[in-house]
Design a protein around this motif. Sequence first.
Motif, short mmCIF file in Angstrom:
data_model
loop_
_atom_site.label_atom_id
_atom_site.label_comp_id
_atom_site.label_asym_id
_atom_site.label_seq_id
_atom_site.Cartn_x
_atom_site.Cartn_y
_atom_site.Cartn_z
N LYS A 128 1.06 5.04 1.09
CA LYS A 128 0.64 6.39 1.64
C LYS A 128 1.20 7.79 0.94
O LYS A 128 2.23 7.80 1.08
CB LYS A 128 0.75 6.37 3.24
CG LYS A 128 0.06 7.50 3.90
CD LYS A 128 0.18 7.14 5.51
CE LYS A 128 -0.81 8.06 6.33
NZ LYS A 128 -0.52 8.24 7.63
N ARG A 129 0.18 8.48 0.35
CA ARG A 129 0.48 9.44 -0.63
C ARG A 129 0.20 10.83 -0.18
O ARG A 129 -0.94 11.13 0.52
CB ARG A 129 -0.03 9.12 -2.04
CG ARG A 129 0.28 7.85 -2.46
CD ARG A 129 -0.49 7.35 -4.02
NE ARG A 129 -0.46 8.54 -4.88
CZ ARG A 129 -1.32 8.37 -6.08
NH1 ARG A 129 -2.07 7.39 -6.13
NH2 ARG A 129 -1.24 9.58 -6.85
N SER B 133 -3.57 4.21 -1.22
CA SER B 133 -3.64 3.55 -2.64
C SER B 133 -3.24 2.17 -1.99
O SER B 133 -2.15 1.52 -2.00
CB SER B 133 -2.83 4.24 -3.39
OG SER B 133 -3.10 5.46 -3.86
N LYS B 134 -4.38 1.44 -2.08
CA LYS B 134 -4.37 -0.14 -1.85
C LYS B 134 -4.42 -0.73 -3.19
O LYS B 134 -3.94 -2.06 -3.15
CB LYS B 134 -5.45 -0.43 -0.90
CG LYS B 134 -5.40 -0.14 0.56
CD LYS B 134 -6.24 -0.68 1.37
CE LYS B 134 -5.97 -0.28 2.77
NZ LYS B 134 -6.99 -0.97 3.65
N ARG B 135 -5.00 0.06 -4.27
CA ARG B 135 -4.84 -0.75 -5.72
C ARG B 135 -3.69 0.14 -6.64
O ARG B 135 -3.44 1.43 -6.05
CB ARG B 135 -6.36 -0.45 -6.26
CG ARG B 135 -7.22 -1.36 -5.64
CD ARG B 135 -8.66 -0.93 -6.14
NE ARG B 135 -9.84 -1.92 -5.52
CZ ARG B 135 -10.22 -1.96 -4.35
NH1 ARG B 135 -9.78 -1.17 -3.56
NH2 ARG B 135 -11.01 -3.01 -4.09
N PRO C 203 -2.06 2.65 -8.68
CA PRO C 203 -2.83 3.79 -9.27
C PRO C 203 -2.76 3.62 -10.87
O PRO C 203 -1.82 3.04 -11.57
CB PRO C 203 -1.74 5.07 -8.72
CG PRO C 203 -1.21 4.28 -7.50
CD PRO C 203 -1.05 2.92 -7.99
N LYS C 204 -3.74 4.50 -11.47
CA LYS C 204 -3.67 4.36 -12.99
C LYS C 204 -2.59 5.24 -13.54
O LYS C 204 -1.94 5.97 -12.85
CB LYS C 204 -5.17 4.96 -13.45
CG LYS C 204 -6.33 4.54 -12.91
CD LYS C 204 -7.67 5.19 -13.51
CE LYS C 204 -8.82 4.52 -12.93
NZ LYS C 204 -10.01 5.32 -13.46
N ASN D 33 0.83 -1.02 0.01
CA ASN D 33 -0.03 -0.07 -0.17
C ASN D 33 0.95 1.27 0.19
O ASN D 33 2.03 1.22 0.55
CB ASN D 33 -1.02 0.10 1.10
CG ASN D 33 -1.64 -1.20 1.40
OD1 ASN D 33 -2.04 -1.65 0.36
ND2 ASN D 33 -2.28 -1.51 2.48
N SER E 125 -2.62 -4.95 -6.24
CA SER E 125 -1.82 -4.13 -5.51
C SER E 125 -0.45 -3.89 -5.96
O SER E 125 0.01 -4.75 -6.75
CB SER E 125 -1.89 -4.56 -3.96
OG SER E 125 -0.96 -3.68 -3.36
N THR F 69 4.22 9.44 -2.88
CA THR F 69 4.39 8.44 -1.76
C THR F 69 5.43 8.58 -0.89
O THR F 69 6.73 8.86 -1.24
CB THR F 69 4.70 7.03 -2.45
OG1 THR F 69 3.53 6.44 -3.15
CG2 THR F 69 4.57 5.85 -1.14
#
Length: 344
Positions: free
Chosen positions: A64-65, A77-79, A81-82, A62, A103, A120
């Motif tokens: 943390k941004r 962001s646990k997925r 990012p695009k 994950n 992830s 991040t």
Amino acid sequence: MASKSAAELLSVPGPDGPREVRLTSPDKVYFPERGITKGEVVRYYLEVSEPLLRALYERPTNLKRYPDGVDGESFFSKRLPKGAPPYVQTARVTFPSGRTADSLCPTEPAVLVWAANMGTLDFHPWPVRRADPDHPDELRVDLDPQPGTDFADAVAVAAVLREVLDEAGLVGWPKTSGGRGVHVACRIRPDWDFVQVRHAVIAIARRVADRLPDKATVAWWKEERGERVFLDYNQAARDRTIASAWSVRGRPRATVSMPVTWEALPDVEPEDFDVRTVPGLLAERGDPHAGIDEAVGGLETALEWYAADERDRGLGDLPYPPEYPKMPGEPTRVQPSRAKRPAG
């Protein structure tokens, strides 16, 4: 209005030669108290990429941004990012709800630099590897000082934790949290699921609290903890993560969660480890956790302790966090003071 700083291309070592990673807005200030910029943070992660990748390699992670720095809003962001470049890989994870996600799964330094450019600060890896995401290969203990206690108290509790881990046949590797706490990680064989690993942490934490009843606690409810260090067993629950070693924390001084040796731990000051000091310490001393992957243990003894606590002391499971589904054998999730309130 200040002009926007020009983007730069950073050359980052890759498996088949250097990769170019774009650094945008390098002069944007992320830590106003220190004047530390986004560019400094990104270059920090390039400098510590080798030991950081040791902590994150093949782990669902994950992010943390803080896209506007520490004074702005942060989010997880646990997925993935695009817009991720093709070399950024993923791992499929399953949340307590049963939902799944792809992830971020770090496999090379450019991934870390790309993530840092996305704002991040903290990397929060799962305690599993991509090949087997349901069976942790790392046991973690989070020593969290409560109000009235501090880092020195966490260090004192960590010393007893080390003794208990040794009795359990586990090797602990300590690090500062980047704040007032201490984190300890143990490599384990991926032979047990999340529930079993959490039970092992509970059993270990109970033994520490038994030996230091005035300094350590496993009480989930804050009203019962007092001025003691909380051994947060729920950090072993599925989908709970802590900042990795070498992660920059979202604190005003840009402190880093720093791996240390047991011998050094009593004398360190967490504030000494930050974005500007840690690269030099790494160059001078190397990675204090370089041998972590060779020190692999098992949970047989800790799980025997858990079974004995249940059988002989009437001590079973402890509450999960409120967002988790009700788990088998879990006690009621009711704050003790509310549970004791008379009806009517």
